[in-house]
Motif scaffolding. Structure first.
Motif, PDB file in Angstrom:
ATOM      1  N   ILE B  59      47.286 -82.988 -33.633  1.00 13.27           N
ATOM      2  CA  ILE B  59      47.626 -82.278 -32.374  1.00 13.27           C
ATOM      3  C   ILE B  59      47.846 -80.787 -32.642  1.00 13.27           C
ATOM      4  CG2 ILE B  59      48.659 -84.234 -31.117  1.00 13.27           C
ATOM      5  CD1 ILE B  59      51.448 -82.967 -31.741  1.00 13.27           C
TER       6      ILE B  59
ATOM      7  N   ASN C  21      44.023 -87.025 -29.950  1.00 12.65           N
ATOM      8  CA  ASN C  21      44.956 -85.941 -30.245  1.00 12.65           C
ATOM      9  C   ASN C  21      44.273 -84.578 -30.164  1.00 12.65           C
ATOM     10  OD1 ASN C  21      47.404 -87.264 -30.563  1.00 12.65           O
ATOM     11  ND2 ASN C  21      47.019 -87.767 -32.709  1.00 12.65           N
ATOM     12  N   TYR C  24      43.905 -83.862 -26.463  1.00 11.66           N
ATOM     13  CA  TYR C  24      45.230 -83.488 -25.932  1.00 11.66           C
ATOM     14  C   TYR C  24      45.520 -82.016 -26.199  1.00 11.66           C
ATOM     15  CZ  TYR C  24      50.417 -83.209 -26.220  1.00 11.66           C
ATOM     16  OH  TYR C  24      51.739 -82.847 -26.116  1.00 11.66           O
ATOM     17  N   ARG C  44      47.616 -88.883 -25.121  1.00 12.38           N
ATOM     18  CA  ARG C  44      48.773 -89.142 -25.994  1.00 12.38           C
ATOM     19  C   ARG C  44      49.104 -90.631 -26.075  1.00 12.38           C
ATOM     20  NH1 ARG C  44      49.951 -87.719 -29.896  1.00 12.38           N
ATOM     21  NH2 ARG C  44      52.166 -88.037 -29.742  1.00 12.38           N
TER      22      ARG C  44
ATOM     23  N   ARG D  44      57.101 -83.409 -26.490  1.00  8.57           N
ATOM     24  CA  ARG D  44      56.553 -84.589 -27.187  1.00  8.57           C
ATOM     25  C   ARG D  44      56.822 -84.541 -28.680  1.00  8.57           C
ATOM     26  NH1 ARG D  44      56.556 -88.826 -26.420  1.00  8.57           N
ATOM     27  NH2 ARG D  44      54.671 -89.428 -27.510  1.00  8.57           N
TER      28      ARG D  44
END
Lengths: 109, 109, 109, 109
Positions: B59, C21, C24, C44, D44
């Motif tokens: 991420i 990911n 995202y 997610r 998150r």
């Protein structure tokens, strides 16, 4: 499902996660680990699904109910295993698993 | 840090996660679990931090480097424990941990 | 279920986790985030269930099949959302989700 | 570190995890998501490290202190971001992050 039941289920999952992790740690220290294999395995699987399900509920996931259903099954299996062992940590964990399973079943309904 | 090194580190973390989880499963089946407590513990901790660090890298987290540093430490500890045991799953895991630790150290630098 | 299919499913889950990911991260940078809410959410959730399911398979969990079934559902939802968006990261993610969903359905059967 | 401080830190991490996840869900529904990118990301990441650190503490991990140190940093970053936004969920999250960061700093000391 009311907001209160939702919040209560998150709390039960997180309480069960802690009981399972404490039982895992304690089982690994027991001298006769031979008999504890299933308890060790289920403790960790139950702790992980409880943490995962609590996160799903708290982000308002569309899959929260399905996770609650699976979480309830794993809690029941872990609780049934733990209640066969007389250690205090196993008995405490069995009780937390049983309470969490009931709360998750209600959420999944 | 080039994109290729980044991608390679994710792959090493995920390979190490699998080796640690396989070693955990196999250690729990060994007949002399007595000696395997630290291996069982470290296998699960290492698998979890590897999975967590791989997610952070993918991420593009600001904390990826700090996680790689911690992941490297846990991989080193797990690898050092595993290499003391002659089981094939432990030796295989030790090698995966060592490779992953090096990749994470390079990322963290 | 053969060992090869099992190993292949773990690989697909981990590949899908990375694609979700990345999608995202990229969706959060898009200028018209308004339309991307569901994509961000599902990316997610899909990455997390893929990582969780891969871990369950690699510890040889009794619940691996049930997790694969749920993972397949979430992959399908995420893939269906992603394929509505023309961004390269969404199209790539849609493909990874679809492949992973098929592999998980086969495991769950 | 006393057992009570340990238990309190687990509770703060789990409370913070819930606040961050609720804020993430709410931020994704806000009409001006443009400004919320960092808040969404940090919510998150903070929820995940809080859950991970709580699990590490409850299995009595040798790495609990190092995780608490990293968790504190991420909580501080998330809290600093959230307090810039006037939404009630952001203000509530900022407060939970700040409390959790203090508890984790004390554990890590």
């Amino acid at each position: 499902m009311s907001h209160e039941q939702f919040k209560a289920c998150i709390e039960e999952c997180l309480r069960c996660m802690q009981a399972c992790n404490h039982c895992y740690d304690a089982c690994l220290k027991e001298s006769h680990k031979m008999d504890m294999e299933n308890c060790i395995r289920l403790d960790r699987e139950c702790a992980d699904i409880c943490a995962f399900t609590a996160q799903a509920m708290s982000i308002n996931s569309s899959y929260a109910k399905e996770l609650c259903r699976l979480c309830a099954s794993i809690c029941e299996a872990c609780g049934n295993e733990c209640k066969n062992h007389e250690h205090e940590h196993c008995q405490f964990c069995a009780e937390a698993c049983s309470t969490c399973a009931k709360s998750c079943r209600a959420m999944a309904a």
